[in-house]
Each structure stands twice: as C-alpha cells, then as structure tokens.
Design an enzyme around this catalytic site. Structure first.
Site, PDB file in Angstrom:
ATOM      1  CD  GLU A 181       0.549  -0.430   3.185  1.00 57.78           C
ATOM      2  OE1 GLU A 181       1.648  -0.035   3.292  1.00 57.78           O
ATOM      3  OE2 GLU A 181       0.172  -1.989   3.175  1.00 57.78           O
TER       4      GLU A 181
ATOM      5  CG  HIS B  48       2.778  -0.346  10.678  1.00 53.93           C
ATOM      6  ND1 HIS B  48       2.362  -1.519  11.176  1.00 53.93           N
ATOM      7  CD2 HIS B  48       2.087   0.374  10.530  1.00 53.93           C
ATOM      8  CE1 HIS B  48       1.155  -1.224  11.461  1.00 53.93           C
ATOM      9  NE2 HIS B  48       0.957   0.025  10.748  1.00 53.93           N
TER      10      HIS B  48
ATOM     11  CG  ASP C 271      -1.735   3.057  15.048  1.00 56.08           C
ATOM     12  OD1 ASP C 271      -1.706   4.161  14.636  1.00 56.08           O
ATOM     13  OD2 ASP C 271      -2.388   2.157  14.384  1.00 56.08           O
TER      14      ASP C 271
ATOM     15  CG  HIS D 184      -3.292  -0.155  11.903  1.00 50.99           C
ATOM     16  ND1 HIS D 184      -3.548   1.022  11.529  1.00 50.99           N
ATOM     17  CD2 HIS D 184      -4.293  -0.982  11.363  1.00 50.99           C
ATOM     18  CE1 HIS D 184      -4.657   1.196  11.022  1.00 50.99           C
ATOM     19  NE2 HIS D 184      -5.183   0.106  10.665  1.00 50.99           N
TER      20      HIS D 184
ATOM     21  CG  ASP E 260      -5.289   4.308  13.754  1.00 49.99           C
ATOM     22  OD1 ASP E 260      -4.932   3.887  15.036  1.00 49.99           O
ATOM     23  OD2 ASP E 260      -4.313   4.048  12.853  1.00 49.99           O
TER      24      ASP E 260
ATOM     25  CE1 TYR F 156      -3.312   7.474   8.524  1.00 45.72           C
ATOM     26  CE2 TYR F 156      -4.187   5.512   9.951  1.00 45.72           C
ATOM     27  CZ  TYR F 156      -3.118   6.217   9.217  1.00 45.72           C
ATOM     28  OH  TYR F 156      -1.711   5.761   9.633  1.00 45.72           O
TER      29      TYR F 156
HETATM   30  C1  OKP Z   1      -0.609   2.475   9.409  1.00 45.23           C
HETATM   31  B1  OKP Z   1      -0.673   2.988  10.951  1.00 45.23           B
HETATM   32  C2  OKP Z   1      -7.352  -1.338   5.639  1.00 45.23           C
HETATM   33  C3  OKP Z   1      -5.968  -1.320   4.773  1.00 45.23           C
HETATM   34  C4  OKP Z   1      -4.897  -0.890   5.696  1.00 45.23           C
HETATM   35  C5  OKP Z   1      -2.712  -0.065   5.736  1.00 45.23           C
HETATM   36  C6  OKP Z   1      -2.955   0.660   6.927  1.00 45.23           C
HETATM   37  C7  OKP Z   1      -1.553   1.114   7.437  1.00 45.23           C
HETATM   38  C8  OKP Z   1      -1.733   1.804   9.001  1.00 45.23           C
HETATM   39  N1  OKP Z   1      -8.501  -1.830   4.856  1.00 45.23           N
HETATM   40  N2  OKP Z   1      -3.879  -0.455   5.041  1.00 45.23           N
HETATM   41  O1  OKP Z   1      -0.535   2.053  12.096  1.00 45.23           O
HETATM   42  O2  OKP Z   1      -1.729   3.816  11.319  1.00 45.23           O
HETATM   43 ZN    ZN Z   2      -2.703   2.938  12.565  1.00 43.43          ZN
END
Ligand code: OKP
Ligand code: ZN
Length: 346
Positions: A119, A162, A198, A200, A287, A326
């Site tokens: 991505e 990440h 976060d 993620h 997020d 986001y």
């Molecule tokens: C970066 B950070 C969801 C697709 C997600 C990438 C996410 C990266 C997150 N359908 N794609 O941890 O905020």
């Molecule tokens: Zn994230």
C-alpha cells in the site's frame, strides 16, 4: 502547558497514491492530517510549538540496518533511473519457500526485499521527511532525558511503528518510537516501556525489541484475524529468549468499544508498572476512533480524554509520539483530547 515538537518538513512526503481494494486512492496518510492537529492544538492553547534539532545517524543505525538505510536514501533515484514513471512501490516478494536473504541488483527486486506491504509508495521527499520525523522524536526525547520536561508531544509524520530493522510499510520508514526508546536507554533509563494505542499492531517495534528485556512493548490493537498488518499481534507473542515477558499484545475483535479497550489499558498499565518502567513512550494513533475509515474499533472522542487521564495516573515521565489516525476532520480533537487527559489526572 505541554511542549509540542513540530516541523513543516513532513510535507516533503506527499506520495500520489495508495493501493486499496484494487484501486489507487489518495493516501490516507496525507500531509493535511497534521494541519488539523495543529489547528486544534492552537485552539486549545498548546502554543509552545518548537522546531526539532538535527540529530546525526548514530541512534538510527542502532535500530535500522545500514543496507536498508542506504535503500531508503537512494532507492527512489535508482527507481527513476530505471525509467519508472510513478512513485516506488513493491509488487513482488520473497514469499514462502523463496530465498529471502539475498538482495537483488534490480531496483524492482530491491523494493520487494525491503517492503512489508504494497500500500505504501515512496516518493522523492519520503527520505527527507522520515529523517525530520526522527529529529522531531529525538528532540522530544532529549527534553525528557535531561529532565527539563516531564511530558512532551512529538508531532511526527511520517509515522514509524510498522517499520522494522530492514522493512518499510504501513506508511512507516524509520521507527521513531524504537529510536527514542534506544535513546532513553542510552541516556536516562534502565527500563523503557512503549505503549502503542494505534489501532494497528506495531509489528516493527515488537520485532525490533522481541529478544530484549530492557524495552517492554505493550500494544492494544485490532486483532490480526481482522486487522492490518494481519501477520503479527496475537496475544501469545510474549517475547523470546532474554525478551520473554517483555512483549504484551491486547488484540481486540472488530467493533470493540471502550468497555473492552479500557480493560486492556488497565491490564497493560499494570504490566508497565510491574516491569519497573522508568520512562514511558506512547505511540499515539487515533485510528481506534469509531469513524476512522481504516480502523475496525469504536472508541469515541471522549474516550481519548479518558485514555490520557488513565495513563497519566501511573505518573511516569511520558513522551507522546504521533503515529496514525485517518478520520481527518476529528484527528485534531482526538489527539488533543488525549493530551488534555494526560494533563488532568483523575
Ligand atoms: C498505518 B498506521 C485497511 C487497509 C490498511 C494500511 C494501514 C496502515 C496503517 N483496509 N492499509 O498503523 O496507522
Ligand atoms: Zn494505525
């Protein structure tokens, strides 16, 4: 009032696209995110906004591999020299049972070697922006290490959690929180904890410190069954060797609200206290917010204030480092609610 470290050089990273659902879309991780945070900071009287100092590469080289740093610095020029028109992006990987430890000569192969996902595209300003983001983080760390501040906010962009020792992805290139943790270990603290809120999982931070017992990683995130980065962040990942016990994951099923999330926070903070933590780093992503376009959890704006308050109650020196978020219109409210909670213990 809490000091904020910020540089407008983050704007140097402005990739054209992100790959989502088979479509090239405007990146979620875009420069305007920061404008909304700055606007809210000013509204809520966080006026002490200072520029970063420049740091050399010593700390970065303790966290990231030299060949990876060389790729980040020079890869984009190689990509252009190859005749490619767009931003640099990976399309092939050393997948299962392929050779994953030999770097190809061709730049299209190299980018696959260093990418953890497709991505994220690298544009001409990405490296410079990542370097400044690291300076924003280290400038805050220095203030905490020398005792001049007990709490600071490093308004980093691009984010970092990440990024591993030798991989970029998830909008991350240099792992700001990991670099700061190393700085704190070298300068000021025997035991450092990183609490990553976060939505993620911060696979990069976990991977970097997985076999170390001087840096504890605690993460509350959407569970890997539902949520990016999908391949790390299960609750049985507890660290390895010397690092056994110094990694703790709280994966939460999609749709999770503060009733479950807050329980994980209480437990995570207990783990942080039991570790003997002397310095706390927060990877602040907003997020997990209910309206986030790419996050599966359902926290409210008020919850971010409560989270800040709850963390403040452990009374540790705390360095807050910006990661994701986001829902752009509400990112400022959520981030600043968190900071205001940190300033107001229960
Ligand atoms: C970066 B950070 C969801 C697709 C997600 C990438 C996410 C990266 C997150 N359908 N794609 O941890 O905020
Ligand atoms: Zn994230």
């Amino acid at each position: 009032m809490m000091k904020v470290i910020y540089s407008d050089q983050h704007k140097l990273r402005n990739a054209q696209f992100e790959l989502l659902g088979g479509v090239l879309v405007r990146p979620f991780e875009r420069p305007e995110r920061i404008d909304y945070i700055l606007e809210r900071l000013k509204e809520r009287k966080f006026h002490d906004i200072i520029p970063p100092k420049e740091f050399d590469m010593t700390l970065v080289k303790k966290i990231h591999k030299a060949d990876y740093l060389d790729f980040l610095e020079n890869g984009f020029a190689e990509w252009k020299a190859e005749g490619y028109e767009g931003d640099m992006v990976a399309t092939s990987w050393p997948a299962r049972r392929m050779v994953d430890d030999r770097l190809p000569d061709n730049i299209d192969g190299k980018v696959g070697y260093y990418a953890l996902a497709s991505e994220t595209m690298i544009d001409k300003g990405t490296w410079q922006a990542a370097l400044v983001s690291k300076d924003v983080a280290l400038t805050g760390a220095e203030m905490i290490a020398n005792g001049s501040e007990k709490m600071v906010f490093s308004l980093c962009r691009p984010p970092g959690h990440h990024a591993t020792a030798d991989m970029f992805g998830g909008y991350c290139f240099l792992n700001n929180a990991a670099i700061v943790a190393q700085y704190m270990r070298d300068q000021a603290a025997k035991k450092v904890a990183i609490l990553d809120i976060d939505v993620h999982h911060g696979n990069g931070i976990q991977d970097i410190f997985y076999e170390r017992n001087d840096v504890l990683y605690v993460s509350i995130h959407g569970r890997p069954q539902d949520t990016y980065p999908y391949f790390l962040g299960y609750d049985d990942e507890n660290g390895k060797g010397m690092g056994e016990g110094a990694n703790k994951n709280y994966p939460i099923a999609a749709g999770g609200k503060y009733d479950v999330w807050g329980q994980a926070l209480i437990d995570g903070l207990q783990t942080i206290q039991d570790f003997g933590t002397e310095a706390l780093i927060i990877s602040l992503g907003t997020d997990a917010f209910e309206k986030d376009p790419i996050g599966p959890l359902k926290l409210t704006s008020d919850d971010f204030f409560t989270i800040g308050q709850t963390i403040a109650n452990v009374s540790l020196s705390t360095h807050i480092i910006m990661e994701g978020g986001y829902a752009i219109k509400e990112i400022g409210i959520n981030a600043v609610n968190f900071l205001e909670g940190m300033l107001e213990k229960k």
